[in-house]
Design a protein around this motif. Structure first.
Motif, short mmCIF file in Angstrom:
data_model
loop_
_atom_site.label_atom_id
_atom_site.label_comp_id
_atom_site.label_asym_id
_atom_site.label_seq_id
_atom_site.Cartn_x
_atom_site.Cartn_y
_atom_site.Cartn_z
N ILE A 6 0.85 -1.19 0.00
CA ILE A 6 0.00 0.00 0.00
C ILE A 6 0.89 1.25 0.00
N ALA A 7 2.03 1.14 0.68
CA ALA A 7 2.98 2.27 0.68
C ALA A 7 3.79 2.33 -0.61
N GLY A 8 3.49 1.43 -1.55
CA GLY A 8 4.10 1.52 -2.87
C GLY A 8 5.39 0.75 -3.06
N GLU A 9 5.71 -0.17 -2.15
CA GLU A 9 6.97 -0.91 -2.28
C GLU A 9 6.73 -2.42 -2.13
N PHE A 10 7.72 -3.18 -2.58
CA PHE A 10 7.69 -4.64 -2.44
C PHE A 10 8.83 -5.07 -1.54
N ASP A 11 8.68 -6.24 -0.93
CA ASP A 11 9.83 -6.84 -0.27
C ASP A 11 9.94 -8.29 -0.71
N LEU A 12 10.84 -8.53 -1.66
CA LEU A 12 11.01 -9.91 -2.14
C LEU A 12 11.97 -10.68 -1.24
N SER A 13 12.60 -10.01 -0.29
CA SER A 13 13.54 -10.72 0.58
C SER A 13 12.83 -11.34 1.77
N LEU A 14 11.51 -11.20 1.79
CA LEU A 14 10.69 -11.70 2.90
C LEU A 14 10.91 -13.18 3.18
N GLY A 15 10.87 -14.00 2.13
CA GLY A 15 11.03 -15.44 2.31
C GLY A 15 12.41 -15.79 2.81
N SER A 16 13.43 -15.16 2.25
CA SER A 16 14.80 -15.42 2.69
C SER A 16 15.00 -14.96 4.12
N MET A 17 14.29 -13.89 4.48
CA MET A 17 14.37 -13.38 5.85
C MET A 17 13.88 -14.43 6.84
N ILE A 18 12.88 -15.21 6.43
CA ILE A 18 12.35 -16.26 7.30
C ILE A 18 13.44 -17.29 7.60
N GLY A 19 14.11 -17.75 6.52
CA GLY A 19 15.19 -18.73 6.71
C GLY A 19 16.33 -18.15 7.53
N PHE A 20 16.67 -16.92 7.23
CA PHE A 20 17.79 -16.24 7.91
C PHE A 20 17.48 -16.08 9.41
N ALA A 21 16.30 -15.57 9.70
CA ALA A 21 15.93 -15.33 11.11
C ALA A 21 15.91 -16.65 11.87
N GLY A 22 15.43 -17.71 11.23
CA GLY A 22 15.39 -19.02 11.87
C GLY A 22 16.78 -19.45 12.29
N MET A 23 17.75 -19.25 11.40
CA MET A 23 19.13 -19.64 11.71
C MET A 23 19.72 -18.75 12.80
N VAL A 72 8.65 -13.11 13.11
CA VAL A 72 7.61 -13.74 13.93
C VAL A 72 7.31 -15.12 13.37
N PHE A 73 7.12 -15.17 12.06
CA PHE A 73 6.88 -16.44 11.36
C PHE A 73 8.02 -17.42 11.66
N ALA A 74 9.26 -16.95 11.52
CA ALA A 74 10.43 -17.81 11.72
C ALA A 74 10.50 -18.30 13.16
N ALA A 75 10.28 -17.39 14.11
CA ALA A 75 10.37 -17.77 15.52
C ALA A 75 9.33 -18.83 15.86
N CYS A 76 8.11 -18.66 15.35
CA CYS A 76 7.05 -19.65 15.59
C CYS A 76 7.47 -21.01 15.06
N GLN A 77 8.05 -21.01 13.86
CA GLN A 77 8.46 -22.28 13.26
C GLN A 77 9.58 -22.94 14.04
N VAL A 78 10.58 -22.15 14.41
CA VAL A 78 11.73 -22.73 15.11
C VAL A 78 11.30 -23.30 16.45
N VAL A 79 10.48 -22.56 17.18
CA VAL A 79 10.06 -23.04 18.50
C VAL A 79 9.14 -24.25 18.36
N ASP A 80 8.26 -24.23 17.37
CA ASP A 80 7.33 -25.35 17.18
C ASP A 80 8.04 -26.62 16.71
N PHE A 81 8.92 -26.46 15.71
CA PHE A 81 9.60 -27.64 15.13
C PHE A 81 10.85 -28.01 15.92
N GLY A 82 11.38 -27.06 16.68
CA GLY A 82 12.62 -27.31 17.40
C GLY A 82 13.85 -27.29 16.51
#
Lengths: 379, 264
Positions: free
Chosen positions: A89-106, A284-294
């Motif tokens: 809505i603010a006129g921008e994209f973030d394509l690094s979102l998915g990679s951020m999930i993997g990165f944050a998990g690590m 948030v997504f990454a943290a939920c996954q890491v804690v849930d899956f271990g």
């Protein structure tokens, strides 16, 4: 009659009441609803429910366990779709979102398992990294004036590469497990994993509203934290967007950044803060996954950036910015979850899910284009 | 305030961009309750002059006084804070946003304590509707998108916003140039209203037919210089047209076209 100059034909029958405009048609509620960005996603959701209600009504998809299943899938996507939606809505994209999930998990898993950092501290560390990456994304986009599509595409590769490279370098593996034992007794980690509302389900089971397992426990033990996060973020983001001055600035930054700057809207601050918020949602997504899956997997979150954008688009967000809805993006995520799990329950080959996605995206974009023309008076 | 002190006055103002002389020795002023028309053909320096007045550019030479005090603006915000509001041709409106959201953009009224502070839509809608009605535009629904308004209505909305937020001087950059006859007259009427409310208006245009009915004085710009300032009583419409660079050329053109038709 009105006191404004008019070049329209004079009113034919009885004169119009004072201060109304003879050129204004009475718009029914239905027509007005057409101007709302969420409409398409709502209609889509109803259709999807009808379809799977008929096709998969007796497969357990709509049992308590089934509902929580697809809600969980929807929630995971919903969390990042909310971030992607505000940013769009603010006129921008973030394509690094998915990679951020993997990165944050690590960033969470490696310090905890390799260096003995408490889990809560590692999660906070991941959040700070996410904010930094979001800030960097935003600043580069604004300072260079390059399309965010390209800048964040670069970060899609940089972050994914860093995730794989660093996890191999530091742990010799690309899947880091053993986080679960560190989650014991960590109240902060408990915010991201486990389930809440257990007693309610026990109570429902006692009244015979829920089936029980042979050991007397209800079939569902509670609602996953990821669903709670989804709801909390959705309510917060929706309020922020529609009810606050910051929300007004989000619309303006995407609708016409030059006009917004001219009247004193801090466009740079708005956009950079939303890049940071999007990275935060991914964490948030990454943290939920890491804690849930271990565990953390360097491949996690692959293609999630596109799914999040698709959910936002199904929810009525325009690719050109300035228009969209958090509620719509949540419906978009819900459609995803229901269809993904519905395909699983009906036993259809899951390969068809992608086909469905593409078709949905196409229909949504065509529909949104039509809505935008309606909103701007058919011009 | 002394009525004799002009709200805005520039004298012997020049602006150079490298070797290009955009403005040379330009002098003009506008008083409260007066419409000053700035006339000139394309390239005459109108846009540069507005940009200096609104704080976008700094003058290279000359004096700029607001209510008698010399000023040196380094940003449009400073000019705005002194009550000098510029309504640009391309507007500062976001078509996909509602009338209310646009009207208060950047200056949203809020209520509530800090964590729950929110946009006060009830108050904002009322004010937006009221301000638009004051200028004779009945906004059917302040929540409707600005994109659904006509060009004239949008222009009036932009002016109404500037007036509401305390403008003393309105600088209107070609507000009527993209409009049809009835739309333009809507804007002209509103200019007269702003004048009646004792605002100073600088009305930039190259259309004498729009300028003549509303102007108190005219300042002619031609190739970066002023041809002078004239009171309406002292000049006729035709004289004004003649003075504009296009005047003589238009006569030549009609003669030329007449010649062409004869030959055919």
């Amino acid at each position: 009659m009105t006191n404004r100059p008019t070049d329209a034909a004079p009113a034919l029958a009885d004169p119009a009441p004072p201060l109304s405009d003879e050129r204004l048609r009475r718009e029914g509620r239905l027509r007005r609803a057409f101007g709302r960005p969420e409409l398409g996603a709502l209609a889509g959701t109803i259709l999807v429910f009808l379809f799977f209600g008929i096709v998969a009504g007796d497969t357990g998809m709509f049992s308590a366990k089934g509902v929580l299943n697809w809600l969980e899938v929807s929630a995971q996507l919903g969390i990042i779709a909310i971030g992607a939606c505000l940013l769009m809505i603010a006129g921008e994209f973030d394509l690094s979102l998915g990679s951020m999930i993997g990165f944050a998990g690590m960033v969470i898993a490696i310090p905890v398992t390799q260096y003995g950092l408490p889990l809560w501290a590692a999660i906070l560390l991941a959040f700070s990294f996410a904010m930094a990456v979001g800030y960097l994304n935003g600043i580069i986009v604004i300072r260079t004036g390059l399309p965010s599509f390209i800048v964040t595409l670069a970060f899609l590769f940089i972050l994914r590469g860093l995730t794989i490279g660093l996890s191999r370098l530091l742990t010799n593996r690309t899947l880091v497990g053993g986080v679960r034992e560190h989650a014991e007794g960590d109240w902060f980690a408990a915010l991201f994993g486990g389930k809440v509302g257990g007693p309610i389900f026990v109570w429902m089971a006692q009244h015979g509203w829920l089936d029980t397992l042979p050991n007397g426990q209800p079939v569902v033990q509670g609602v996953s934290m990821v669903i709670v996060w989804w709801l909390v973020l959705a309510v917060l983001a929706n309020w922020l967007l529609k009810r606050t001055r910051y929300g007004n600035w989000i619309f303006a930054s995407g609708g016409d950044a030059v006009a917004a700057r001219n009247v004193g809207v801090p466009v740079t601050r708005v956009k950079v803060s939303l890049f940071m918020f999007t990275a935060l949602c991914a964490t948030v997504f990454a943290a939920c996954q890491v804690v849930d899956f271990g565990s953390a997997d360097s491949q996690r979150g692959m293609l999630k950036e596109f799914e999040a954008i698709i959910a936002a688009v199904i929810g009525g967000a325009l690719l050109t910015g300035g228009y969209g809805s958090v509620v719509g993006a949540c419906f978009g995520a819900l459609i995803f979850g229901v269809v993904q799990m519905g395909i699983f329950y009906t036993g259809v080959n899951t390969d068809w899910f992608r086909v469905f996605l593409g078709v949905m995206l196409l229909i949504a974009v065509i529909f949104n284009n039509y809505v935008r023309k309606k909103v701007t008076g058919g011009r | 305030m002394d009525a004799d002190v002009p709200l805005i006055e520039v004298s012997r103002l020049s602006k150079f961009f490298g070797s290009v002389i955009a403005l040379m020795d330009v002098s003009m002023s506008v008083r409260a309750g007066e419409v000053m028309c700035l006339l000139g053909d394309n390239g005459a320096g109108k846009s540069t002059l507005i940009k200096v007045l609104s704080g976008v550019h700094r003058p290279s030479e000359g004096e700029y006084r607001v209510e008698g005090r010399a000023v040196d603006f380094s940003s449009p915000r400073q000019a705005l804070d002194m009550g000098i509001a510029t309504v640009y041709q391309d507007l500062a409106m976001v078509p996909l946003m509602s009338v209310t959201r646009n009207f208060f953009l950047g200056r949203e009224p809020v209520k509530g304590m800090v964590p729950f502070r929110h946009f006060d839509f009830a108050a904002a809608d009322t004010i937006a509707r009221q301000e638009m009605r004051r200028i004779g535009i009945d906004v059917r629904d302040p929540q409707q998108a600005v994109g659904t308004l006509s060009g004239g209505e949008r222009q009036c909305l932009a002016i109404a916003r500037a007036v509401y937020f305390g403008a003393k001087v309105l600088i209107l950059d070609e507000p009527t140039s993209a409009l049809g006859v009835s739309q333009a007259s809507m804007v002209l009427k509103y200019i007269m209203q702003a004048r009646a409310r004792n605002l100073g208006v600088i009305f930039i245009t190259h259309n004498v037919h729009h300028a003549y009915p509303v102007a108190d004085r005219f300042t002619m710009l031609n190739r970066g210089r002023t041809l002078g300032t004239f009171r309406k009583e002292d000049v006729s419409k035709d004289e004004v047209i003649d003075m504009m660079a296009g005047g003589k050329e238009l006569q030549d053109l009609s003669a030329e076209i007449a010649g062409m038709t004869e030959r055919i």
